[in-house]
Design a protein around this motif. Structure first.
Motif, PDB file in Angstrom:
ATOM      1  N   UNK A 146       0.810  -1.214   0.000  1.00 27.97           N
ATOM      2  CA  UNK A 146       0.000   0.000   0.000  1.00 27.97           C
ATOM      3  C   UNK A 146       0.842   1.262   0.000  1.00 27.97           C
ATOM      4  N   UNK A 147       2.125   1.128   0.429  1.00 24.73           N
ATOM      5  CA  UNK A 147       2.943   2.329   0.508  1.00 24.73           C
ATOM      6  C   UNK A 147       4.037   2.410  -0.539  1.00 24.73           C
ATOM      7  N   UNK A 148       3.940   1.633  -1.624  1.00 26.83           N
ATOM      8  CA  UNK A 148       4.967   1.662  -2.663  1.00 26.83           C
ATOM      9  C   UNK A 148       5.109   3.075  -3.211  1.00 26.83           C
ATOM     10  N   UNK A 149       6.336   3.562  -3.216  1.00 24.69           N
ATOM     11  CA  UNK A 149       6.601   4.911  -3.736  1.00 24.69           C
ATOM     12  C   UNK A 149       6.967   4.806  -5.219  1.00 24.69           C
ATOM     13  N   UNK A 150       6.141   5.399  -6.066  1.00 24.64           N
ATOM     14  CA  UNK A 150       6.339   5.324  -7.506  1.00 24.64           C
ATOM     15  C   UNK A 150       6.924   6.635  -8.024  1.00 24.64           C
ATOM     16  N   UNK A 163       1.744  -4.572  -7.783  1.00 25.97           N
ATOM     17  CA  UNK A 163       2.685  -4.994  -6.753  1.00 25.97           C
ATOM     18  C   UNK A 163       2.094  -6.071  -5.847  1.00 25.97           C
ATOM     19  N   UNK A 164       0.776  -6.294  -5.963  1.00 24.80           N
ATOM     20  CA  UNK A 164       0.158  -7.399  -5.238  1.00 24.80           C
ATOM     21  C   UNK A 164       0.585  -8.742  -5.810  1.00 24.80           C
ATOM     22  N   UNK A 211       7.936  -6.798 -28.412  1.00 25.30           N
ATOM     23  CA  UNK A 211       9.395  -6.664 -28.310  1.00 25.30           C
ATOM     24  C   UNK A 211       9.801  -5.628 -27.257  1.00 25.30           C
ATOM     25  N   UNK A 212       8.812  -5.075 -26.531  1.00 25.58           N
ATOM     26  CA  UNK A 212       9.111  -4.070 -25.507  1.00 25.58           C
ATOM     27  C   UNK A 212       9.161  -4.706 -24.126  1.00 25.58           C
ATOM     28  N   UNK A 213      10.313  -4.618 -23.475  1.00 24.55           N
ATOM     29  CA  UNK A 213      10.462  -5.109 -22.116  1.00 24.55           C
ATOM     30  C   UNK A 213      10.634  -3.924 -21.170  1.00 24.55           C
ATOM     31  N   UNK A 214       9.714  -3.786 -20.233  1.00 28.15           N
ATOM     32  CA  UNK A 214       9.826  -2.782 -19.174  1.00 28.15           C
ATOM     33  C   UNK A 214      10.076  -3.511 -17.865  1.00 28.15           C
ATOM     34  N   UNK A 215      11.030  -3.012 -17.072  1.00 32.00           N
ATOM     35  CA  UNK A 215      11.347  -3.646 -15.793  1.00 32.00           C
ATOM     36  C   UNK A 215      11.286  -2.596 -14.685  1.00 32.00           C
ATOM     37  N   UNK A 216      10.534  -2.915 -13.634  1.00 35.00           N
ATOM     38  CA  UNK A 216      10.448  -2.066 -12.450  1.00 35.00           C
ATOM     39  C   UNK A 216      10.984  -2.871 -11.279  1.00 35.00           C
ATOM     40  N   UNK A 217      11.976  -2.327 -10.575  1.00 34.75           N
ATOM     41  CA  UNK A 217      12.517  -3.042  -9.425  1.00 34.75           C
ATOM     42  C   UNK A 217      12.001  -2.408  -8.131  1.00 34.75           C
ATOM     43  N   UNK A 218      11.721  -3.265  -7.154  1.00 36.94           N
ATOM     44  CA  UNK A 218      11.175  -2.815  -5.868  1.00 36.94           C
ATOM     45  C   UNK A 218      11.963  -3.452  -4.744  1.00 36.94           C
ATOM     46  N   UNK A 222      12.442  -0.927   1.755  1.00 39.34           N
ATOM     47  CA  UNK A 222      12.095   0.487   1.615  1.00 39.34           C
ATOM     48  C   UNK A 222      10.798   0.715   0.860  1.00 39.34           C
ATOM     49  N   UNK A 223      10.278  -0.352   0.184  1.00 37.24           N
ATOM     50  CA  UNK A 223       9.039  -0.244  -0.584  1.00 37.24           C
ATOM     51  C   UNK A 223       9.104   0.910  -1.591  1.00 37.24           C
ATOM     52  N   UNK A 224      10.245   0.996  -2.268  1.00 36.42           N
ATOM     53  CA  UNK A 224      10.461   2.037  -3.268  1.00 36.42           C
ATOM     54  C   UNK A 224      10.709   1.388  -4.623  1.00 36.42           C
ATOM     55  N   UNK A 225      10.110   1.937  -5.670  1.00 43.30           N
ATOM     56  CA  UNK A 225      10.287   1.416  -7.023  1.00 43.30           C
ATOM     57  C   UNK A 225      11.348   2.216  -7.765  1.00 43.30           C
ATOM     58  N   UNK A 226      12.142   1.518  -8.574  1.00 42.72           N
ATOM     59  CA  UNK A 226      13.215   2.153  -9.328  1.00 42.72           C
ATOM     60  C   UNK A 226      13.237   1.600 -10.754  1.00 42.72           C
ATOM     61  N   UNK A 227      13.802   2.370 -11.706  1.00 42.15           N
ATOM     62  CA  UNK A 227      14.167   1.785 -13.000  1.00 42.15           C
ATOM     63  C   UNK A 227      15.481   1.037 -12.801  1.00 42.15           C
ATOM     64  N   UNK A 228      15.722   0.016 -13.616  1.00 42.37           N
ATOM     65  CA  UNK A 228      16.964  -0.747 -13.480  1.00 42.37           C
ATOM     66  C   UNK A 228      17.731  -0.825 -14.790  1.00 42.37           C
ATOM     67  N   UNK A 229      17.038  -0.820 -15.922  1.00 39.05           N
ATOM     68  CA  UNK A 229      17.709  -1.020 -17.203  1.00 39.05           C
ATOM     69  C   UNK A 229      18.664   0.120 -17.513  1.00 39.05           C
TER      70      UNK A 229
END
Length: 282
Positions: A146-150, A163-164, A211-218, A222-229
């Motif tokens: 519930x508290x994921x920071x986007x 994220x569930x 052909x599009x790959x999107x990756x979100x790391x959490x 800290x329950x924080x989302x980041x780009x990784x690629x």
């Protein structure tokens, strides 16, 4: 009913955000109890039953046309932890309490309800699952996510509910040619190499449609989302041809921000495709 009246009213208020309406809902609940008075002894666990009844009636009100036409004033959630008067009499509370209250009230109902039941009503995960007819893992996940920071620049198709899908107990496994992930779905070569400093990973997908790959790391802690690629500069990259038995792949430079348990949400185009969970310590 004196035992439950106040807490049930607070619970109903969590949904409808209107104190008078919450009182009306609880009155309806008590009427139902009176009609079933001769059968109350047959209810194995009365507390989950009456909470579930209150929640269902509150949700019915939220769906009603009359409610949708009502302008609901912003209120304070601090009533859930005190015996103070209704929200309109709490305006002099400390500013930090107000900020917390408003933040919780802004959450979607499915996150708000588990927070109230767990932190304010102090019910167990199992009891909450009984009341909301959810399994325990779903309750745990909603408490965590519930508290994921986007970030503001995150792709628009990434939603809180995605994220569930994270099962933090399901860690990726080494299944073929050094690929660590979820077999026949997705995996990475390079995850077992120290990755807190710049490293190269090769992503593999099976059954992707675009052909599009999107990756979100959490990060679990800290329950924080980041780009990784591309060392955190990109959310999305173009997949290449089949390799290592996978249908598509793409190599990229990565740097993991800090050690701990990480989940990687993989999107095929704008659809959530898979979730990889890794423990990264170095």
């Amino acid at each position: 009913m004196d035992r439950y009246g106040e807490n049930l009213t607070k619970m109903a208020y969590n949904y409808v955000k209107d104190w008078k309406l919450a009182e009306d809902i609880v009155q309806d609940v008590f009427v139902v109890c009176c009609h079933h008075y001769d059968k109350l002894d047959e209810i194995l666990d009365f507390k989950p039953w009456i909470y579930r009844l209150t929640i269902n009636k509150s949700k019915d009100v939220l769906k009603s046309a009359s409610y949708r036409k009502t302008v609901i004033q912003s209120s304070l959630l601090t009533i859930f932890k005190s015996n103070d008067p209704p929200p309109d009499m709490l305006l002099n509370k400390r500013s930090e309490e107000e900020t917390l209250s408003k933040s919780v009230l802004k959450l979607p109902v499915k996150y708000r309800e588990v927070i109230i039941l767990y932190y304010y009503e102090e019910l167990s995960i199992a009891k909450i699952g009984d009341i909301l007819t959810l399994n325990s893992n779903t309750v745990k996940t909603r408490l965590k996510t519930q508290g994921i920071k986007l970030p503001e620049n995150i792709p628009g198709f990434v939603e809180q509910q995605d994220f569930e899908e994270i099962d933090w107990d399901r860690e990726a496994v080494n299944f073929d040619r050094g690929i660590i992930g979820n077999e026949n779905k997705s995996g990475v070569i390079g995850i077992d190499i120290p990755s807190l400093t710049p490293q190269k990973w090769m992503w593999h997908l099976w059954g992707n449609k675009t052909s599009d790959l999107t990756v979100v790391e959490v990060h679990e802690g800290s329950q924080t989302a980041y780009p990784i690629l591309d060392n955190g500069w990109k959310w999305t990259m173009q997949l290449g041809s089949a390799v290592n038995g996978a249908d598509a792949h793409v190599p990229c430079a990565i740097t993991i921000p800090k050690p701990g348990e990480w989940a990687f949400l993989l999107y095929d185009g704008d659809e959530l495709f898979d979730v990889l969970v890794y423990e990264i310590e170095e």
